[in-house]
Write an enzyme that holds these catalytic residues in place. Structure first.
Site, short mmCIF file in Angstrom:
data_model
loop_
_atom_site.label_atom_id
_atom_site.label_comp_id
_atom_site.label_asym_id
_atom_site.label_seq_id
_atom_site.Cartn_x
_atom_site.Cartn_y
_atom_site.Cartn_z
N ALA A 65 21.98 33.47 -0.83
CA ALA A 65 22.21 32.48 -1.88
C ALA A 65 21.17 32.70 -2.96
O ALA A 65 20.08 33.24 -2.70
CB ALA A 65 22.10 31.08 -1.29
N GLY A 108 22.94 34.08 2.89
CA GLY A 108 24.32 33.79 2.50
C GLY A 108 25.18 35.05 2.42
O GLY A 108 26.41 34.98 2.60
N GLU A 111 26.23 35.56 5.84
CA GLU A 111 27.22 34.50 6.13
C GLU A 111 28.58 34.84 5.52
O GLU A 111 29.62 34.62 6.15
CB GLU A 111 26.71 33.15 5.61
N GLU A 131 16.04 33.06 5.84
CA GLU A 131 15.83 31.69 5.35
C GLU A 131 14.57 31.04 5.89
O GLU A 131 13.89 30.29 5.21
CB GLU A 131 17.03 30.80 5.71
#
Ligand code: CAA
Length: 257
Positions: A65, A108, A111, A131
């Site tokens: 992200a 992300g 993911e 993260e």
């Protein structure tokens, strides 16, 4: 929506999404995720597409992200915008999605790959959830999807340590499907996509539904769903064609009806 952060094209019934924010290693800002999801939904509806592929570039599938976009958020701004809710739409896509990974698939980015049904990776690609090093944790499904893929112990170790894992190690754990030479990733993903695109589309769709249900259903409920889906395939012309072709000793030609 006109696309700023992705490019898309359809070839041989394969709908390709190319992540295109190379200056930040395809870091996924909210608009980019919206563009990806919207394109997947278009492809899912389109009669010209049977299989979808998501790819990045040589350096990155996606490095997570967008940290800059997130850094000043508060719990309340996050809760109100609920930026990860849109990811649930990927779970509802009926057609197969293949992640074609070169370079890093982190946070992300990993993911996004895990939301795909199959992952083909280059031998020098790297996967991980960094993260924890940012003082946060995966938020777009990582703890759930990785655990369901490889089991609790290995998932905890991997996500707790935040380390990047080599593609071959990820393959051994069952987190990804195939590892090939870096320069062959797109070719191999496309070959796999074409193989799937030549199968009976209704079977492919119902197999996806049945296999995905296995992780949430009791054995009996899952068996029941499988059986009903099996019976449903007999409503299709492709079932007639597939079985007729077998008896006539020729290759079937499936139409998706
Ligand atoms: N967000 C925003 N920008 C990012 C980014 C990210 N996730 N990842 C990389 N970039 C940017 C860098 O800031 C840099 O920009 P500038 O050139 O303007 O400085 C550019 O991309 C190139 O990156 P690096 O110079 O860092 O490249 P590198 O080859 O030295 O390192 C890397 C590569 C190890 C992937 C490193 O970029 C990195 O650690 N990135 C962050 C990875 C990360 O922590 N991801 C998780 C994000 S949080 C998340 O994803 C939450 C969730 O569950 C959804």
């Amino acid at each position: 929506m006109s696309n700023q952060y992705i490019e898309a094209f359809v070839e041989d019934k394969i709908g390709v999404i190319q992540l295109n924010r190379p200056e930040v290693l395809n870091a996924l800002n909210r608009q980019m995720v919206d563009e990806i999801v919207e394109k997947l939904e278009q492809y899912d509806e389109s009669e010209d597409v049977r299989v979808m592929m998501i790819k990045g570039n040589d350096k990155a599938f996606a490095a997570g992200a967008d940290i800059e976009e997130m850094m000043d958020e508060t719990p309340l701004t996050m809760e109100l915008a609920d930026p990860f809710a849109v990811w649930d739409h990927i779970t509802l896509i009926n057609k197969p999605i293949i992640a074609s990974v070169n370079g890093v698939a982190l946070g992300g980015g990993f993911e996004l790959a895990l939301h795909c049904d199959l992952i083909v990776a280059g031998e020098s690609s790297k996967f991980g959830f960094p993260e924890v090093q940012l003082g946060v944790m995966p938020g777009a499904g990582g703890t759930q999807l990785l655990t369901k893929a490889i089991g609790e112990r290995k998932a905890l170790e991997w996500i707790w340590l935040g380390e990047q894992m080599e593609a071959r190690e990820a393959l051994k754990l069952g987190a990804i499907n195939r590892v090939v030479a870096d320069e062959l990733v797109f070719e191999e993903s496309f070959r796999l996509a074409k193989q799937l695109a030549n199968q009976a589309p209704i079977s492919i769709r119902l197999i996806k539904e049945s296999v995905k249900a296995a992780k949430d259903m009791t054995l009996m409920d899952g068996m029941n769903l499988e059986r009903k889906n099996f019976y449903l395939t007999f409503a299709s012309e492709d079932q007639k064609e597939g079985m007729k072709a077998f008896t006539e000793k020729r290759s079937p030609s499936f139409k998706g009806v």
